[in-house]
Design a protein around this motif. Structure first.
Motif, PDB file in Angstrom:
ATOM      1  N   SER A 204     156.287   8.833  98.142  1.00 17.34           N
ATOM      2  CA  SER A 204     155.825   9.386  96.870  1.00 17.34           C
ATOM      3  C   SER A 204     156.932   9.366  95.814  1.00 17.34           C
ATOM      4  O   SER A 204     156.662   9.176  94.622  1.00 17.34           O
ATOM      5  CB  SER A 204     155.320  10.818  97.083  1.00 17.34           C
ATOM      6  OG  SER A 204     156.340  11.629  97.668  1.00 17.34           O
ATOM      7  N   GLY A 205     158.172   9.548  96.217  1.00 16.81           N
ATOM      8  CA  GLY A 205     159.267   9.497  95.259  1.00 16.81           C
ATOM      9  C   GLY A 205     159.464   8.117  94.676  1.00 16.81           C
ATOM     10  O   GLY A 205     159.719   7.957  93.470  1.00 16.81           O
ATOM     11  N   PHE A 206     159.343   7.083  95.517  1.00 11.75           N
ATOM     12  CA  PHE A 206     159.476   5.710  95.021  1.00 11.75           C
ATOM     13  C   PHE A 206     158.337   5.351  94.076  1.00 11.75           C
ATOM     14  O   PHE A 206     158.547   4.703  93.043  1.00 11.75           O
ATOM     15  CB  PHE A 206     159.521   4.738  96.206  1.00 11.75           C
ATOM     16  CG  PHE A 206     159.657   3.297  95.814  1.00 11.75           C
ATOM     17  CD1 PHE A 206     160.849   2.793  95.328  1.00 11.75           C
ATOM     18  CD2 PHE A 206     158.561   2.443  95.928  1.00 11.75           C
ATOM     19  CE1 PHE A 206     160.968   1.457  94.967  1.00 11.75           C
ATOM     20  CE2 PHE A 206     158.672   1.114  95.566  1.00 11.75           C
ATOM     21  CZ  PHE A 206     159.884   0.620  95.088  1.00 11.75           C
ATOM     22  N   VAL A 207     157.124   5.773  94.411  1.00 13.59           N
ATOM     23  CA  VAL A 207     155.988   5.508  93.530  1.00 13.59           C
ATOM     24  C   VAL A 207     156.153   6.225  92.200  1.00 13.59           C
ATOM     25  O   VAL A 207     155.815   5.683  91.130  1.00 13.59           O
ATOM     26  CB  VAL A 207     154.666   5.931  94.221  1.00 13.59           C
ATOM     27  CG1 VAL A 207     153.477   5.728  93.283  1.00 13.59           C
ATOM     28  CG2 VAL A 207     154.454   5.127  95.498  1.00 13.59           C
ATOM     29  N   SER A 208     156.701   7.431  92.238  1.00 15.92           N
ATOM     30  CA  SER A 208     156.935   8.159  90.991  1.00 15.92           C
ATOM     31  C   SER A 208     157.944   7.422  90.108  1.00 15.92           C
ATOM     32  O   SER A 208     157.794   7.368  88.878  1.00 15.92           O
ATOM     33  CB  SER A 208     157.417   9.575  91.308  1.00 15.92           C
ATOM     34  OG  SER A 208     157.653  10.314  90.121  1.00 15.92           O
ATOM     35  N   ARG A 209     158.957   6.824  90.713  1.00 16.93           N
ATOM     36  CA  ARG A 209     159.922   6.037  89.940  1.00 16.93           C
ATOM     37  C   ARG A 209     159.266   4.796  89.332  1.00 16.93           C
ATOM     38  O   ARG A 209     159.591   4.397  88.202  1.00 16.93           O
ATOM     39  CB  ARG A 209     161.101   5.637  90.829  1.00 16.93           C
ATOM     40  CG  ARG A 209     161.936   6.814  91.318  1.00 16.93           C
ATOM     41  CD  ARG A 209     163.052   6.367  92.235  1.00 16.93           C
ATOM     42  NE  ARG A 209     163.956   5.441  91.559  1.00 16.93           N
ATOM     43  CZ  ARG A 209     164.992   4.845  92.158  1.00 16.93           C
ATOM     44  NH1 ARG A 209     165.234   5.101  93.443  1.00 16.93           N
ATOM     45  NH2 ARG A 209     165.756   4.023  91.499  1.00 16.93           N
ATOM     46  N   LEU A 210     158.346   4.185  90.061  1.00 19.94           N
ATOM     47  CA  LEU A 210     157.620   3.032  89.511  1.00 19.94           C
ATOM     48  C   LEU A 210     156.762   3.437  88.318  1.00 19.94           C
ATOM     49  O   LEU A 210     156.690   2.715  87.311  1.00 19.94           O
ATOM     50  CB  LEU A 210     156.737   2.406  90.601  1.00 19.94           C
ATOM     51  CG  LEU A 210     157.455   1.750  91.778  1.00 19.94           C
ATOM     52  CD1 LEU A 210     156.431   1.224  92.789  1.00 19.94           C
ATOM     53  CD2 LEU A 210     158.348   0.615  91.313  1.00 19.94           C
TER      54      LEU A 210
END
Length: 669
Positions: free
Chosen positions: A350-356
Motif C-alpha cells: 500500500s505504501g508503494f501504491v501511495s507513492r505511485l
C-alpha cells in the motif's frame, strides 16, 4: 558429493508465532546454509541431487505459499531474511531449468504463489523461459483447473462458488505474469461465457475477482513477444454481444460484467494504445472498441466512497504523534484508489501504491498503465514494491486530568415571570432595520421559485450522491432474482407474448424440445439463434417459457387446442344434439342420453338463474313458453312440476303465507 542434509519444513503461521526470535534466527541460518550449498552445485548435480531431494521441493512449496499469503515481511526485517528470500528464488530457478524439473514446482498453484510473492518483474522472465517439458506439465495442471472453473461457473449458485473465488484469486498473479497462461484460458469461448454467466450472482467479492480475471486475460493477449491481436478482437466481439444480450434482458443494463469491466479498468485504453503502437489497428478493432465504450457507466473509474464508522473519542485513546495524525487523516478516496490498484497487482504494498498515486496526481488509470508497460521513473522502478503504509505510532496516553481551557459559561436564561430582569437583558435593544410590516419579500409564484437556481443543488453534489450509491449493497433483496431461484423467471403472459410469438414457441416445442435447453452450447446453436430472431426474446425468456410450460400441463392443453393441427370434419366422430326432447327427467338428461341446452322449458335445469314473470323465476328457466309442450299429457306433467317447485322459489304461495299470518293472531285486512 552424493547428498546433502534435508531441508527442515517451512512452518505455518501458527507455528511461527510460537518461535522465539533466537530460534527463528537459527532456522534462517540453517536454511540459508543449505540453500547456498545446493546453489553451489553444477547443473548436472542439481538435476541428480537437488531435483530428487523431496525435502527441498517441499520446503520451496511451503515457503512460496506462506510468503504469498503474508508477504515477505513474515521472514522479518533482518539481513538473514532478505538473504533467504533471494536464495529461495535462485534455487527455484535452478530447479525449474533442470531436466526433468520436479513436478510440484511446475504446477499452476506453485507458480501462482511464486508470481505473487516476487512480483511480475522477477517472475515473468522465469515463467517465460520454462523448458518444453516444464511447459507441458504446466499446461496439464492448467487444463484441470480450467475444466473445474468452467463447470462451476456455468452452474452458478449450484456450483462451488467459494472454491471458484479462491482459485481465481490464486491464479490471477500467474495470469498477470504469463501471457501464455492468459491465452490458454481464452482459448475457446467456454471460460469467458462462464465468467459472464457467474457475474450475475450478487456476490461482491466474487464479482471483483471475476472482473480482475477477465481484465488480466484480455490484456495478456497483447503482451509478450507474440501478441495475439486477432484472438483479442474476437473476444471483444463476444463481450459486446453478451452486453447487448444483457441490455435487452430483464436485468439492469449497467449491472453486467462488460459495463463494469470497461468502467473500472483501463482495458479499452490499453488495447487502443497497444494497437496503435504496433500498427495493427484496423477498422474492425476500432469499431468494437467504440461499441464497448458505449457501455461505460457514468462516473468513470471512480469507486463509490464507503462509509467508515469512526470510533468516538472518549479521551482515553492513545495520543498519536504528528506523523500518525497525518496518516489518520488520509482521505478514504485514496484508500479506495490503493485497493483498486492492488486488485490488479496484489503483490504491491500500500505504501508503494501511495507513492505511485502521488507521482501521477492520483490518476489511477495512469498508474495502472505505467505498471503494465513497465515505464515507471527510475526512483520508483527500483523502489521497494512491498512497502506498506506506516502505522500510527503511540508515544503517550492522554490523561483526563490534563489542564484544558475553561469553556465559556452559558448566559443565564430568564423569563417574564422573574422578579427583576437581568441588567444586560434590560438594556438590550432591537435595531429598526430588522423590523418590517407585512411579508418581507414580494409574493413569488411557483414559476419564480423553479426559475431561481440559487438554491438548486450543484451538479457536482448530484454526481457525488450518485457515486455514493452502492448497487452491491448487502441489504438489497435478491430473493426473486432470475438467476437465484434455480431457473429463469417467467416474465411473459398472454398479454405480453403475442399470438405469433406464442405460436412460434409452441411450434418449436413440438418440433425439438432440446432447443430450449439451458446450456451454453444450445444458446450458441443455430436453432436457438433462429428462435431469438423470430420472437425477439432473450435466451432467459425463451428458457423460462419452456420451464413454465413443463410446470403447467393445462397451459399445454390450451396451446394444443389453439395452435394444434385440425384435420377437418373427419376428426370429429360424434356430434352432440342440443334440441329439447320429450320425456326428459329432472337431471336434464332425456331418453336419448343427450345433454339439454339452455333453451329447455318447464322443469329443464340449466346453469344460470333468471328472473321472469310471476311464474317465471327460479333456476333452470330459459324464458320460453311456461305452458310447456303442446301434448296434453306432457302439459299436465310440466304444470305439476312447476307447482311443486313454487314453494322453494320466492314468495308466490300467498295463501299459505296468509294462513300462517292469521295463525299468529293477525286479522284480515
Amino acid at each position: 558429493m552424493t547428498s546433502l542434509p534435508p531441508f527442515a519444513p517451512f512452518p505455518a503461521a501458527s507455528l511461527r508465532a510460537e518461535l522465539v526470535p533466537t530460534e527463528w534466527a537459527a532456522c534462517l541460518d540453517a536454511w540459508i546454509a543449505l540453500a547456498e550449498a545446493h546453489l553451489s552445485l553444477s547443473d548436472a548435480q542439481v538435476s541428480s541431487i537437488t531435483a530428487k531431494d523431496e525435502s527441498s521441493t517441499s520446503f520451496l512449496v511451503a515457503f512460496m505459499r506462506e510468503t504469498a499469503l503474508g508477504g515477505p515481511n513474515i521472514l522479518g526485517s533482518s539481513e538473514q531474511a532478505r538473504t533467504l528470500f533471494k536464495d529461495a528464488f535462485l534455487l527455484t530457478s535452478r530447479l525449474l531449468r533442470s531436466n526433468p524439473p520436479p513436478i510440484p514446482l511446475v504446477q499452476w498453484d506453485f507458480l501462482a504463489d511464486l508470481s505473487k510473492a516476487y512480483g511480475k518483474k522477477r517472475a515473468a522472465p522465469l515463467v517465460a523461459s520454462l523448458p518444453k517439458p516444464a511447459e507441458s506439465l504446466l499446461d496439464s495442471s492448467l487444463t484441470g483447473l480450467k475444466k473445474f472453473l468452467i463447470k462451476n461457473l456455468d452452474a452458478g449458485l449450484s456450483g462451488n462458488i467459494k472454491e471458484v473465488e479462491e482459485r481465481l484469486s490464486r491464479v490471477n498473479p500467474l495470469i498477470h505474469t504469463s501471457p501464455h497462461v492468459a491465452s490458454f484460458f481464452l482459448a475457446g469461448d467456454d471460460f469467458v461465457d462462464g465468467l459472464i454467466s457467474c457475474y450475475k450472482i450478487m456476490n461482491p467479492p466474487l464479482r471483483r475477482v471475476i472482473i480482475t480475471t477477465t481484465y488480466l486475460c484480455l490484456v495478456g493477449l497483447i503482451e509478450g513477444e507474440s501478441p495475439k491481436y486477432s484472438l483479442l478482437t474476437d473476444q471483444l466481439y463476444s463481450l459486446k454481444n453478451a452486453a447487448n444480450t444483457h441490455k435487452t434482458g430483464p436485468l439492469n443494463a449497467n449491472d453486467s460484467l462488460v459495463a463494469e469491466l470497461v468502467t473500472s479498468t483501463p482495458l479499452l485504453q490499453q488495447v487502443e494504445h497497444k494497437l496503435e503502437m504496433s500498427g495493427t489497428s484496423t477498422s474492425r478493432a476500432r469499431t468494437v472498441l467504440k461499441d464497448l465504450a458505449a457501455f461505460r457507466k457514468v462516473g468513470g473509474m471512480s469507486r463509490p466512497k464507503k462509509l467508515i464508522r469512526r470510533k468516538v473519542d472518549k479521551g482515553k485513546e492513545v495520543a498519536p504523534s504528528g506523523h500518525a495524525m497525518v496518516q489518520q487523516e488520509l482521505h478514504v478516496h485514496r484508500m479506495s484508489q490503493i485497493t483498486q490498484v492492488q486488485d490488479l497487482f496484489p503483490e504491491l504494498g500500500s505504501g508503494f501504491v501511495s507513492r505511485l498515486l502521488d507521482e501521477y496526481n492520483d490518476d489511477t488509470e495512469q498508474v495502472i498503465a505505467h505498471l503494465l508497460d513497465g515505464s515507471l521513473p527510475p526512483h520508483l522502478h527500483d523502489a521497494d514494491r512491498s512497502e506498506q503504509l506506516a502505522r500510527p505510532e503511540t508515544s503517550h496516553k492522554t490523561s483526563h486530568l490534563a489542564p484544558r481551557n475553561t469553556p465559556p459559561q452559558l448566559p443565564n436564561r430568564r423569563t417574564v415571570f422573574d422578579d427583576e430582569p437581568d441588567g444586560d437583558l434590560a438594556n438590550l435593544t432591537l435595531g429598526t432595520s430588522r423590523l418590517h410590516i407585512g411579508k418581507r419579500s414580494p409574493k413569488r409564484t411557483a414559476d419564480d421559485i423553479l426559475a431561481d437556481r440559487s438554491a438548486a443543488p450543484a451538479k457536482a453534489a448530484i454526481l457525488s450522491a450518485l457515486a455514493a450509491f452502492d448497487s452491491d449493497d448487502d441489504e438489497r433483496d435478491d430473493t426473486y432474482d432470475a438467476d437465484d431461484v434455480g431457473g429463469a423467471v417467467d416474465r411473459t403472459n398472454d398479454e405480453d407474448v403475442g399470438g405469433t410469438t406464442e405460436e412460434t414457441l409452441y411450434r418449436a416445442w413440438q418440433t425439438d424440445k432440446t432447443v430450449f435447453a439451458r446450456d451454453a452450447e444450445t444458446r450458441r446453436g443455430a436453432g436457438r439463434r433462429a428462435l431469438r430472431d423470430q420472437t425477439g426474446m432473450t435466451d432467459e425468456a425463451v428458457e423460462g417459457w419452456a420451464i413454465m410450460l413443463d410446470r403447467d400441463p393445462g397451459r399445454l392443453k390450451k396451446l394444443d387446442a389453439r395452435y394444434g393441427d385440425w384435420k377437418g370434419p373427419r376428426q370429429q366422430r360424434e356430434l352432440l344434439g342440443t334440441a329439447w326432447r320429450a320425456g326428459e327427467d329432472e337431471s336434464g338428461t332425456g331418453e336419448s342420453g343427450n345433454e339439454t341446452g339452455t333453451s329447455s322449458r318447464g322443469g329443464g335445469r340449466g346453469r344460470g338463474r333468471g328472473r321472469g314473470g310471476r311464474g317465471g323465476g327460479g333456476p333452470g328457466r330459459g324464458g320460453g313458453n311456461v305452458a310447456g309442450p303442446t301434448g296434453d299429457k306432457d302439459t299436465e306433467a310440466a304444470r305439476r312440476r312447476k307447482e311443486a317447485s313454487k314453494g322453494s322459489r320466492a314468495n308466490h304461495n300467498r295463501r299459505d303465507q296468509r294462513a300462517k299470518k292469521m295463525a299468529r293472531g293477525g286479522f284480515a285486512g
